[in-house]
Design a protein around this motif. Structure first.
Motif, PDB file in Angstrom:
ATOM      1  N   THR A 254     -85.655  36.097-170.501  1.00 31.19           N
ATOM      2  CA  THR A 254     -84.751  35.143-169.353  1.00 31.19           C
ATOM      3  C   THR A 254     -84.482  36.280-168.442  1.00 31.19           C
ATOM      4  N   THR A 255     -84.103  37.518-168.702  1.00 28.85           N
ATOM      5  CA  THR A 255     -83.728  38.403-167.995  1.00 28.85           C
ATOM      6  C   THR A 255     -85.169  38.844-166.948  1.00 28.85           C
ATOM      7  N   SER A 256     -86.303  38.994-167.355  1.00 26.15           N
ATOM      8  CA  SER A 256     -87.326  39.228-166.588  1.00 26.15           C
ATOM      9  C   SER A 256     -87.438  37.939-165.660  1.00 26.15           C
ATOM     10  N   LEU A 257     -87.351  36.691-166.201  1.00 26.54           N
ATOM     11  CA  LEU A 257     -87.480  35.599-165.333  1.00 26.54           C
ATOM     12  C   LEU A 257     -86.601  35.329-164.229  1.00 26.54           C
ATOM     13  N   ARG A 258     -85.213  35.697-164.544  1.00 29.40           N
ATOM     14  CA  ARG A 258     -84.364  35.419-163.504  1.00 29.40           C
ATOM     15  C   ARG A 258     -84.471  36.468-162.465  1.00 29.40           C
ATOM     16  N   LEU A 259     -84.822  37.609-162.765  1.00 30.84           N
ATOM     17  CA  LEU A 259     -85.183  38.789-161.652  1.00 30.84           C
ATOM     18  C   LEU A 259     -86.375  38.389-160.895  1.00 30.84           C
ATOM     19  N   LEU A 260     -87.483  37.902-161.556  1.00 29.29           N
ATOM     20  CA  LEU A 260     -88.654  37.203-160.664  1.00 29.29           C
ATOM     21  C   LEU A 260     -88.276  36.260-159.717  1.00 29.29           C
ATOM     22  N   GLU A 261     -87.718  35.308-160.438  1.00 29.28           N
ATOM     23  CA  GLU A 261     -87.140  34.170-159.523  1.00 29.28           C
ATOM     24  C   GLU A 261     -86.325  34.440-158.351  1.00 29.28           C
ATOM     25  N   PHE A 273     -87.417  44.178-154.366  1.00 27.85           N
ATOM     26  CA  PHE A 273     -86.097  43.661-154.711  1.00 27.85           C
ATOM     27  C   PHE A 273     -85.176  44.746-155.202  1.00 27.85           C
ATOM     28  N   GLU A 274     -84.221  44.789-154.922  1.00 23.74           N
ATOM     29  CA  GLU A 274     -83.031  45.916-155.400  1.00 23.74           C
ATOM     30  C   GLU A 274     -81.743  45.799-154.969  1.00 23.74           C
ATOM     31  N   GLY A 275     -80.908  45.216-155.999  1.00 23.88           N
ATOM     32  CA  GLY A 275     -79.716  44.849-155.747  1.00 23.88           C
ATOM     33  C   GLY A 275     -79.307  44.131-156.907  1.00 23.88           C
ATOM     34  N   ASP A 276     -77.988  43.405-156.818  1.00 25.51           N
ATOM     35  CA  ASP A 276     -77.330  42.412-157.844  1.00 25.51           C
ATOM     36  C   ASP A 276     -78.030  41.031-157.401  1.00 25.51           C
ATOM     37  N   THR A 277     -78.129  40.402-158.806  1.00 26.32           N
ATOM     38  CA  THR A 277     -78.325  38.866-158.827  1.00 26.32           C
ATOM     39  C   THR A 277     -77.608  38.148-159.815  1.00 26.32           C
ATOM     40  N   ALA A 278     -77.093  37.145-159.356  1.00 28.57           N
ATOM     41  CA  ALA A 278     -76.254  36.009-160.075  1.00 28.57           C
ATOM     42  C   ALA A 278     -76.897  34.692-160.177  1.00 28.57           C
ATOM     43  N   ILE A 279     -78.237  34.700-160.023  1.00 29.18           N
ATOM     44  CA  ILE A 279     -78.936  33.279-160.208  1.00 29.18           C
ATOM     45  C   ILE A 279     -78.578  32.632-161.434  1.00 29.18           C
ATOM     46  N   PHE A 280     -78.282  31.351-161.250  1.00 31.13           N
ATOM     47  CA  PHE A 280     -77.838  30.282-162.313  1.00 31.13           C
ATOM     48  C   PHE A 280     -78.974  29.322-162.267  1.00 31.13           C
ATOM     49  N   ILE A 281     -79.885  29.141-163.168  1.00 30.62           N
ATOM     50  CA  ILE A 281     -80.831  28.241-163.449  1.00 30.62           C
ATOM     51  C   ILE A 281     -80.478  27.244-164.366  1.00 30.62           C
ATOM     52  N   PRO A 300     -75.836  27.315-178.544  1.00 31.63           N
ATOM     53  CA  PRO A 300     -75.517  25.810-177.716  1.00 31.63           C
ATOM     54  C   PRO A 300     -74.689  26.232-176.607  1.00 31.63           C
ATOM     55  N   ARG A 301     -74.821  25.390-175.595  1.00 39.83           N
ATOM     56  CA  ARG A 301     -73.860  25.405-174.469  1.00 39.83           C
ATOM     57  C   ARG A 301     -73.968  26.389-173.354  1.00 39.83           C
ATOM     58  N   SER A 302     -75.282  27.446-173.606  1.00 38.92           N
ATOM     59  CA  SER A 302     -75.198  28.644-172.991  1.00 38.92           C
ATOM     60  C   SER A 302     -76.137  28.628-171.908  1.00 38.92           C
ATOM     61  N   THR A 303     -75.606  29.374-170.863  1.00 39.23           N
ATOM     62  CA  THR A 303     -76.514  29.495-169.654  1.00 39.23           C
ATOM     63  C   THR A 303     -78.036  29.627-169.880  1.00 39.23           C
ATOM     64  N   LEU A 304     -78.373  30.292-171.040  1.00 36.06           N
ATOM     65  CA  LEU A 304     -79.933  30.671-171.509  1.00 36.06           C
ATOM     66  C   LEU A 304     -80.439  29.267-171.681  1.00 36.06           C
ATOM     67  N   PHE A 305     -79.539  28.577-172.715  1.00 37.88           N
ATOM     68  CA  PHE A 305     -80.192  27.332-173.079  1.00 37.88           C
ATOM     69  C   PHE A 305     -80.560  26.277-171.904  1.00 37.88           C
ATOM     70  N   MET A 306     -79.400  26.403-170.956  1.00 36.86           N
ATOM     71  CA  MET A 306     -79.706  25.744-169.632  1.00 36.86           C
ATOM     72  C   MET A 306     -80.982  26.013-169.213  1.00 36.86           C
ATOM     73  N   LEU A 307     -81.249  27.333-168.788  1.00 37.05           N
ATOM     74  CA  LEU A 307     -82.308  27.873-168.138  1.00 37.05           C
ATOM     75  C   LEU A 307     -83.613  27.288-168.926  1.00 37.05           C
ATOM     76  N   VAL A 308     -84.089  27.457-170.201  1.00 38.00           N
ATOM     77  CA  VAL A 308     -84.991  27.016-170.781  1.00 38.00           C
ATOM     78  C   VAL A 308     -85.241  25.623-170.719  1.00 38.00           C
ATOM     79  N   SER A 309     -84.118  24.818-170.616  1.00 39.96           N
ATOM     80  CA  SER A 309     -84.146  23.388-170.218  1.00 39.96           C
ATOM     81  C   SER A 309     -84.528  22.968-169.003  1.00 39.96           C
ATOM     82  N   ALA A 310     -84.271  24.073-168.073  1.00 41.88           N
ATOM     83  CA  ALA A 310     -84.631  23.825-166.655  1.00 41.88           C
ATOM     84  C   ALA A 310     -86.190  23.891-166.805  1.00 41.88           C
ATOM     85  N   LEU A 311     -86.760  24.879-167.492  1.00 42.28           N
ATOM     86  CA  LEU A 311     -88.224  25.129-167.575  1.00 42.28           C
ATOM     87  C   LEU A 311     -88.887  23.929-168.358  1.00 42.28           C
TER      88      LEU A 311
END
Length: 342
Positions: A254-261, A273-281, A300-311
């Motif tokens: 998910t770290t690679s995915l968040r930076l790519l997006e 890209f160089e800098g901070d990201t706080a992307i919430f998917i 459960p209830r984590s931002t990462l489970f939310m991310l895979v649910s978005a995908l």
């Protein structure tokens, strides 16, 4: 969306406390399309992916970012999670109620830091004494920052110094491993190359915020912690060429995915890209850069489970995780893997 929609029951015995050995012997649940599901192993990747696909890895290196020290007689625990400059890091602090601005914390091996400022999220800026880079001080005084769901079951030991580091680890700065890549071995990488599957790397220094629970009742109220990342021009150009040629970009973690997006515009072009990201998917997000994701199984209830649910879709991921639990897949950082291709 309501956060409780992303809840599920996970037996505690499904939490892995040690990685598979060899690493590529870990199981891999392949979810492809709206219904496809197959029980495989990570070593099967060369036959699961297609020639021309490119795996995108995070080459961050985990530093021994957990410290235990004293402020007077009070025990203070600190987990560094984001570099501010050469001498200062932002840190989550245990027993923070015993800490005041200006207090000096004595850590082992003659390492000391001043509690410089408290942030709104409860973390602190710690300013380290001396001239050495903080990473050097941590090599003397710190320990590997195992996730709380492992550290709560057993202490870190010598094996974790290598187990909790990927074979691609190069750029020091993470306080949590990009765990999807823990499954890779030199033999597997060679087999992927022989199968015509490419490899690229980027850098995202994973912060301890990745383990923080979502306390809000609605996803709109949750604020992500920022993490620093970089994609250089040459890498961005090669990734764009892959997509232009019809190849798929598979983010490893998910770290690679968040930076790519974060680096990709509405036009689908990946930019340096160089800098901070706080992307919430979360579900409803339109993916611009990736065609698939290899990732471990999340809380459960984590931002990462939310991310895979978005995908993949929330209902789809509930079914995938239900299968994984029933089939006794191992969860979290040292656990098994999934390959998710919409």
């Amino acid at each position: 969306m309501r956060v409780d929609l992303f809840d599920f029951d996970l037996p505690t015995e499904r939490i892995a406390l040690r990685p598979a050995s060899p690493r590529d012997a870990a199981r891999m649940l392949v979810a492809q399309g709206p219904a496809g599901l197959a029980d495989r192993h990570v070593r099967d990747l060369p036959s699961v992916l297609l020639p021309g696909d490119v795996l995108v890895f995070n080459d961050t290196r985990v530093i021994p970012a957990q410290l235990e020290g004293l402020r007077g007689e009070a025990r203070i625990g600190a987990t560094l999670h984001k570099r501010i400059d050469l001498r200062r890091w932002q840190a989550f602090v245990r027993n923070a109620k015993r800490l005041r601005e200006g207090d000096r914390i004595a850590f082992p091996a003659d390492v000391t830091a001043v509690a410089e400022a408290r942030h709104d999220d409860g973390s602190w800026t710690l300013a380290f004494a001396g001239d050495e880079p903080v990473e050097v001080l941590l090599e003397r005084a710190g320990r590997m920052p195992l996730p709380p769901y492992i550290a709560g079951k057993r202490p870190a030991d010598e094996a974790d110094a290598s187990d909790y580091q990927t074979m691609f680890a190069r750029e020091k700065g993470a306080v949590a491993a990009p765990t999807a890549a823990l499954h890779f071995t030199p033999d597997l990488v060679a087999a992927l190359e022989s199968a015509g599957i490419g490899r690229e790397t980027l850098t995202l220094h994973v912060g301890a915020g990745t383990f923080l629970p979502v306390k809000a009742e609605d996803t709109a109220e949750h604020r992500m912690h920022a993490e620093w990342g970089r994609i250089d021009t040459a890498t961005a150009d090669r990734l764009n060429a892959v997509r232009a040629g019809g190849g798929r970009l598979i983010a490893v973690g998910t770290t690679s995915l968040r930076l790519l997006e974060s680096a990709t515009g509405e036009d689908g072009v990946i930019r340096p890209f160089e800098g901070d990201t706080a992307i919430f998917i979360t579900p409803g997000y339109r993916f611009r850069a990736v065609d698939g994701l290899m990732t471990n199984f999340h809380l459960p209830r984590s931002t990462l489970f939310m991310l895979v649910s978005a995908l993949m879709g929330l209902e789809r991921m509930q079914g995938v995780y239900g299968h994984a639990i029933a089939e006794r897949y191992r969860f979290y950082s040292y656990g098994d893997s999934s390959l998710l291709i919409p």
